[in-house]
Design an enzyme around this catalytic site. Structure first.
Site, short mmCIF file in Angstrom:
data_model
loop_
_atom_site.label_atom_id
_atom_site.label_comp_id
_atom_site.label_asym_id
_atom_site.label_seq_id
_atom_site.Cartn_x
_atom_site.Cartn_y
_atom_site.Cartn_z
N ASP A 15 40.94 35.05 25.57
CA ASP A 15 40.47 36.41 25.31
C ASP A 15 41.68 37.20 24.80
OD1 ASP A 15 39.06 38.82 25.27
OD2 ASP A 15 39.11 39.13 27.44
N HIS A 72 32.63 41.32 33.01
CA HIS A 72 31.81 41.18 31.80
C HIS A 72 30.77 40.08 32.09
CE1 HIS A 72 30.51 41.50 27.81
NE2 HIS A 72 31.55 41.09 27.13
N GLN A 92 28.64 38.19 29.33
CA GLN A 92 29.46 37.23 28.58
C GLN A 92 29.49 35.89 29.30
OE1 GLN A 92 31.26 37.71 25.53
NE2 GLN A 92 31.24 35.49 25.78
N ARG A 111 24.92 34.84 23.62
CA ARG A 111 24.83 36.17 24.23
C ARG A 111 23.39 36.68 24.14
NH1 ARG A 111 29.12 39.65 24.67
NH2 ARG A 111 27.57 40.94 25.74
N CYS A 113 35.54 34.77 23.83
CA CYS A 113 34.42 35.72 23.88
C CYS A 113 34.31 36.55 22.61
CB CYS A 113 34.54 36.61 25.11
SG CYS A 113 36.11 37.48 25.20
N ARG A 144 27.98 49.77 28.68
CA ARG A 144 29.36 49.28 28.48
C ARG A 144 30.29 50.45 28.78
NH1 ARG A 144 32.01 45.73 23.78
NH2 ARG A 144 31.16 44.19 25.22
N1 NVA Z 1 38.71 41.72 27.70
C1 NVA Z 1 38.11 42.23 26.48
C2 NVA Z 1 36.79 41.63 26.24
C3 NVA Z 1 36.13 42.04 24.94
C4 NVA Z 1 34.76 41.47 24.77
C5 NVA Z 1 38.01 43.75 26.56
O1 NVA Z 1 37.65 44.26 27.63
O2 NVA Z 1 38.28 44.42 25.57
N1 CP Z 2 32.29 39.57 23.46
C1 CP Z 2 31.84 40.83 23.34
O1 CP Z 2 31.42 41.47 24.30
O2 CP Z 2 31.90 41.33 22.08
P1 CP Z 2 31.69 42.85 21.67
O3 CP Z 2 32.84 43.62 22.28
O4 CP Z 2 31.74 42.86 20.17
O5 CP Z 2 30.39 43.33 22.21
#
Ligand code: NVA
Ligand code: CP
Length: 309
Positions: free
Chosen positions: A228, A134, A137, A296, A268, A107
């Site tokens: 989101d 992502h 997701q 997930r 998400c 990540r």
């Molecule tokens: N768009 C959000 C998704 C979190 C799962 C982010 O990147 O923070």
């Molecule tokens: N939706 C998602 O990726 O959640 P987290 O940021 O908690 O991993």
């Protein structure tokens, strides 16, 4: 057994064909039902390294628990543990981890980091969220729609909010699976033009219509509604300014009046209730956000099973 997915990386939804995505989704649905399509402990002696530059609840716990349930093991590497690109190069991290583990999940901020990892690693690399996409997701999202609606092709999906990483992956996933995707976003916050162009080109072949519009009325007749956060991880300093712009771009009782009665509501997570979705709407029977979170784990376990097959 070796298949087309064996040894591959998954950094973008576009890395997989529609058939490959469907293969993973079918395995994910079997795992959710409690079936063991790959046997009792198919990941025995397999280890997943999980690199995090950003916080997480779902991604960390779903990957780690998924590995445990299938007889494998996962190692959490916190942002300060390896300081990717600072303490040592992405290339060296990929080469070293490949000597120890069977699969790497990362990540990250820059999408180039997961691409670099995949270039240099000799094991599969999975994008657990980058600023650009992502994809894991979206596997869970597609699984959830498939479970609730029985099909993906021809579904009218609407995403309301920022044209961000989740929107990009949704557009790619929808395009691949023949699902119509409308992104409803304020002017200036559209998905990247290259994503829209690519998704539209794929959609022209699969029958998926990709639409970008600032008009909230575009939720009319939607089968699926998706929200989101307005400010993604890394954009915290913009949150107050964004709240002013995004204020109408939310899923609430008004949105539900325009959508189909049985429209699936997705988010998400994490959610900011009262901003992009209101609490009561998130708890309607149509809302599938906790199935989506559970999926997930199943979708990612299925993904790893196919990559390591
Ligand atoms: N768009 C959000 C998704 C979190 C799962 C982010 O990147 O923070
Ligand atoms: N939706 C998602 O990726 O959640 P987290 O940021 O908690 O991993």
């Amino acid at each position: 057994m070796t298949t087309s997915l064996t040894g591959r990386s998954f950094n973008s939804v576009l890395d997989f064909s529609s058939e490959e995505i469907m293969t993973v989704l079918k395995t994910a649905m079997a795992l959710r039902k409690g079936d063991a399509p790959f046997g009792a402990a198919p990941l025995a002696n397999k280890t997943l390294a999980m690199i995090f530059q950003k916080p997480s609840l779902r991604t960390r716990v779903s990957f780690e628990t998924g590995m445990t349930k299938l007889g494998g093991h996962a190692i959490y590497l916190a942002p300060t543990d390896i300081s990717i690109g600072k303490r040592e190069t992405t290339e060296d991290i990929a080469l070293v981890l490949s000597r120890y583990v069977d699969v790497i999940m990362a990540r990250v901020f820059g999408h180039d980091i997961v691409e670099d990892l995949a270039t240099h690693a000799t094991v599969p690399v999975i994008n657990g969220l980058s600023d650009f996409e992502h994809p894991c997701q979206i596997l869970a999202d597609l699984q959830t729609v498939l479970e609730r609606k029985g099909h993906l092709d021809g579904i009218n999906a609407c995403y309301i909010g920022d044209g961000n990483n989740v929107a990009h992956s949704l557009m790619f996933g929808a395009a691949r699976m023949g699902m119509n995707m409308t992104i409803i976003c304020p002017k200036g916050f559209e998905p990247k033009a290259e994503v829209t162009k690519q998704a539209a080109a794929i959609g022209a072949e699969t029958g998926a219509k990709i639409t970008i519009t600032p008009e909230l009325s575009a939720t009319e007749g939607a089968d699926m509604l998706y929200a989101d956060v307005w400010a993604s991880m890394g954009q915290e300093s913009e949150a107050a300014e964004r709240r002013k712009v995004f204020e109408p771009y939310r899923i609430d009782a008004e949105t539900m009046k325009r959508a189909d009665d049985d429209a699936v509501i997705l988010h998400c997570l994490p959610a900011h209730y009262g901003d992009e979705i209101d609490y009561d709407t998130s708890r309607l029977p149509n809302a599938a956000i906790f199935d989506q979170a559970e999926n997930r784990m199943h979708a990612q376990s299925a993904l790893i099973l196919h990559l390591l097959q």
